[in-house]
Design a protein around this motif. Structure first.
Motif, short mmCIF file in Angstrom:
data_model
loop_
_atom_site.label_atom_id
_atom_site.label_comp_id
_atom_site.label_asym_id
_atom_site.label_seq_id
_atom_site.Cartn_x
_atom_site.Cartn_y
_atom_site.Cartn_z
N GLY A 184 36.91 62.63 40.91
CA GLY A 184 38.24 62.76 41.50
C GLY A 184 38.29 62.12 42.87
N LEU A 185 37.27 62.36 43.67
CA LEU A 185 37.21 61.77 45.01
C LEU A 185 37.17 60.25 44.93
CD1 LEU A 185 34.80 64.32 46.73
CD2 LEU A 185 37.21 63.94 47.29
N ALA A 186 36.38 59.74 43.98
CA ALA A 186 36.31 58.29 43.78
C ALA A 186 37.66 57.74 43.37
CB ALA A 186 35.24 57.96 42.73
N LEU A 187 38.36 58.49 42.53
CA LEU A 187 39.69 58.09 42.08
C LEU A 187 40.66 57.98 43.27
CD1 LEU A 187 41.93 57.60 39.97
CD2 LEU A 187 42.11 60.09 39.71
N VAL A 188 40.62 58.98 44.13
CA VAL A 188 41.50 58.97 45.31
C VAL A 188 41.20 57.74 46.17
CG1 VAL A 188 42.22 60.19 47.39
CG2 VAL A 188 41.74 61.48 45.31
N ASP A 189 39.92 57.44 46.34
CA ASP A 189 39.54 56.23 47.10
C ASP A 189 40.18 54.99 46.49
OD1 ASP A 189 38.05 57.72 48.85
OD2 ASP A 189 36.11 57.27 47.92
N ARG A 190 40.06 54.85 45.19
CA ARG A 190 40.63 53.69 44.51
C ARG A 190 42.14 53.62 44.69
NH1 ARG A 190 37.34 55.08 40.34
NH2 ARG A 190 39.03 55.73 38.96
N LEU A 191 42.82 54.77 44.48
CA LEU A 191 44.27 54.79 44.59
C LEU A 191 44.72 54.44 46.01
CD1 LEU A 191 45.11 58.01 42.51
CD2 LEU A 191 45.57 55.64 41.84
N GLU A 192 43.97 54.96 46.99
CA GLU A 192 44.37 54.71 48.37
C GLU A 192 44.14 53.24 48.75
OE1 GLU A 192 42.51 57.03 51.48
OE2 GLU A 192 44.44 57.17 52.51
N ALA A 193 43.03 52.68 48.25
CA ALA A 193 42.76 51.26 48.51
C ALA A 193 43.87 50.39 47.93
CB ALA A 193 41.40 50.88 47.93
N ALA A 194 44.29 50.71 46.72
CA ALA A 194 45.36 49.95 46.07
C ALA A 194 46.64 50.04 46.89
CB ALA A 194 45.58 50.48 44.65
N GLU A 195 46.93 51.25 47.36
CA GLU A 195 48.12 51.48 48.17
C GLU A 195 48.07 50.65 49.47
OE1 GLU A 195 50.73 53.43 47.65
OE2 GLU A 195 51.55 53.86 49.63
N THR A 196 46.90 50.65 50.10
CA THR A 196 46.73 49.89 51.36
C THR A 196 46.92 48.40 51.11
OG1 THR A 196 45.14 51.57 52.04
CG2 THR A 196 45.18 49.53 53.32
N ALA B 149 60.31 56.53 34.74
CA ALA B 149 61.58 55.80 34.81
C ALA B 149 62.34 56.09 36.11
CB ALA B 149 62.46 56.16 33.61
N ILE B 150 62.10 57.26 36.69
CA ILE B 150 62.86 57.60 37.90
C ILE B 150 62.03 57.50 39.18
CG2 ILE B 150 64.59 59.04 36.74
CD1 ILE B 150 62.95 61.48 37.41
N GLU B 151 60.75 57.12 39.05
CA GLU B 151 59.90 56.99 40.24
C GLU B 151 59.65 55.51 40.51
OE1 GLU B 151 58.97 59.51 42.05
OE2 GLU B 151 59.17 61.25 40.72
N PRO B 152 59.51 55.12 41.78
CA PRO B 152 59.23 53.71 42.11
C PRO B 152 57.93 53.24 41.46
CG PRO B 152 59.00 55.14 44.05
CD PRO B 152 59.63 55.95 42.98
N GLU B 153 57.93 51.97 41.08
CA GLU B 153 56.83 51.47 40.25
C GLU B 153 55.46 51.58 40.90
OE1 GLU B 153 57.97 47.80 38.23
OE2 GLU B 153 55.88 47.63 37.56
N HIS B 154 55.40 51.42 42.22
CA HIS B 154 54.08 51.45 42.86
C HIS B 154 53.44 52.83 42.83
CE1 HIS B 154 56.48 52.86 46.37
NE2 HIS B 154 55.38 53.50 46.67
N THR B 155 54.19 53.86 42.44
CA THR B 155 53.61 55.21 42.36
C THR B 155 53.09 55.51 40.94
OG1 THR B 155 55.74 56.21 41.76
CG2 THR B 155 55.22 56.06 44.12
N HIS B 156 53.42 54.65 39.98
CA HIS B 156 53.09 54.94 38.58
C HIS B 156 51.60 55.14 38.35
CE1 HIS B 156 57.14 53.32 36.82
NE2 HIS B 156 57.30 54.17 37.82
N ASP B 157 50.79 54.26 38.97
CA ASP B 157 49.34 54.34 38.78
C ASP B 157 48.82 55.74 39.12
OD1 ASP B 157 48.92 51.87 37.81
OD2 ASP B 157 47.86 51.08 39.57
N ALA B 158 49.21 56.23 40.29
CA ALA B 158 48.71 57.53 40.74
C ALA B 158 49.18 58.65 39.80
CB ALA B 158 49.17 57.81 42.16
#
Lengths: 203, 203
Positions: A184-196, B149-158
């Motif tokens: 889960g922690l690794a997942l959060v790292d990945r998601l945050e990196a993508a967001e950045t 469908a109702i959330e912005p696309e960049h949030t879909h991954d998370a």
DNA sequence: ACAGCCATGTAAGTCGTTACATGATTGC
DNA sequence: GCAATCATGTAACGACTTACATGGCTGT
């Protein structure tokens, strides 16, 4: 209806007071079935009323009395009936996993904090259970020794083996939870990196 | 207090009736938090009274009315608050492992029957969850599609990733239970063989 | 007409949590 | 004398289970 059977099972090792039983619920049984003393005392009264345990009262001081409970033959019969009964599995109720399903409603920092809490908790559980397994294997718990002292020797292997199997299972389960939290922690790292990355690209 | 939050979370995908929500509790959420309709209807009334959801009544026939619930802004705020909150883990309550601790009170045949039941149940669970993971990955559930469908696309991954992580964790957990039951069966075989050997030696 | 699903509830009872409340004994 | 531990309860409340109860709509 597991509380009553947990109480009956504990009383097969030796007669005990409600207080003793409550303590056992903190150090061994509670690892699989928790119960506070406010639930234990009334339940013992009910068990007594239905003849599954008997109580001996001894005075303490001028006003108080101590009640020591023993399992009766009917109690043992009920315990055998319960063990032989096939119970339908309890409905799932897992607050941690439910919440994790919706971590997107919180921040990355929060998801991290939650997974770290999960990790720490299950690491402690794992250790506690590992210690308990080691104690059982060495017959190094008071209750087990008393139980073995009153049972024929050829039954000792089974008595110990079932308990060891249960607690080894719980060690494994805790290990899986720890692993899940780490991933889960690794997942959060990945998601945050993508967001950045997305943000700096968008700027 | 997880029921109210599970309801709020479901309503973020789309407005629903109590009946719809009860069905969702059978096919997805129930995998982590079970609730019968007799608990859901009163809880929706409470949520409405505290302003976390709003209800729209539409008549059905001459006497009955259908109530469709939507999450309010306060409801969303409460959901965020809940997700950010660190909850103490619920006390352990595991009837199957409690009983397994005391299988010595029953026969070998019984221990086998119990482990087989455990095995079958968790195999089914494992399969159910594997299917759910596959569906989530393909965005192949009605609720998820509506949510995306109702959330912005960049949030879909998370949104998807957290859910997939939860259900993968449950697949793993089920796998461990299956393994535990199999090892339990092997243990019973060993114990019974030892017992048989002892008997023939004693004769 | 009947089955199957849509839809909403209530009621009684048990189980469990949290807090309150009291008194006795032992060792320092 | 005081703290820690032994010892036993009650009360209020909330969560959950099981059963009961009713009525509407849709397709065959």
């Amino acid at each position: 209806m597991s509380l009553r059977h947990a109480l009956l099972a504990l009383l097969t090792a030796r007669p005990m007071t409600g207080y003793d039983l409550a303590k056992q619920f903190d150090v061994s049984v509670a690892y699989v079935w928790h119960a506070p003393h406010s639930q234990i005392y009334p339940e013992l009264r009910k068990l007594e009323a239905s003849g599954l345990v008997s109580a001996e009262s001894t005075p303490r001081g001028s006003q108080a009395t101590k009640r020591t409970y023993s399992i009766t033959e009917e109690g043992r019969a009920e315990l055998r009936r319960w063990v032989e009964e096939v119970a339908p599995p309890l409905p799932e109720r897992d607050a941690a996993h439910l919440k994790a399903t919706y971590y997107e409603f919180g921040s990355f920092a929060n998801a991290r904090r939650q997974f770290e809490g999960h990790l720490a908790y299950h690491q402690r559980q794992q250790l506690k259970w590992q210690i308990h397994v080691a104690q059982l294997e060495k017959h190094d718990t008071d209750l087990l020794r008393r139980r073995l002292a009153i049972e024929p020797e050829h039954t000792h292997d089974a008595i110990v083996a079932y308990k060891v199997h249960v607690y080894r299972g719980l060690v494994e389960r805790a290990r899986v939870e720890v692993e899940w939290a780490r991933e889960g922690l690794a997942l959060v790292d990945r998601l945050e990196a993508a967001e950045t990355a997305r943000r700096s690209a968008g700027d």
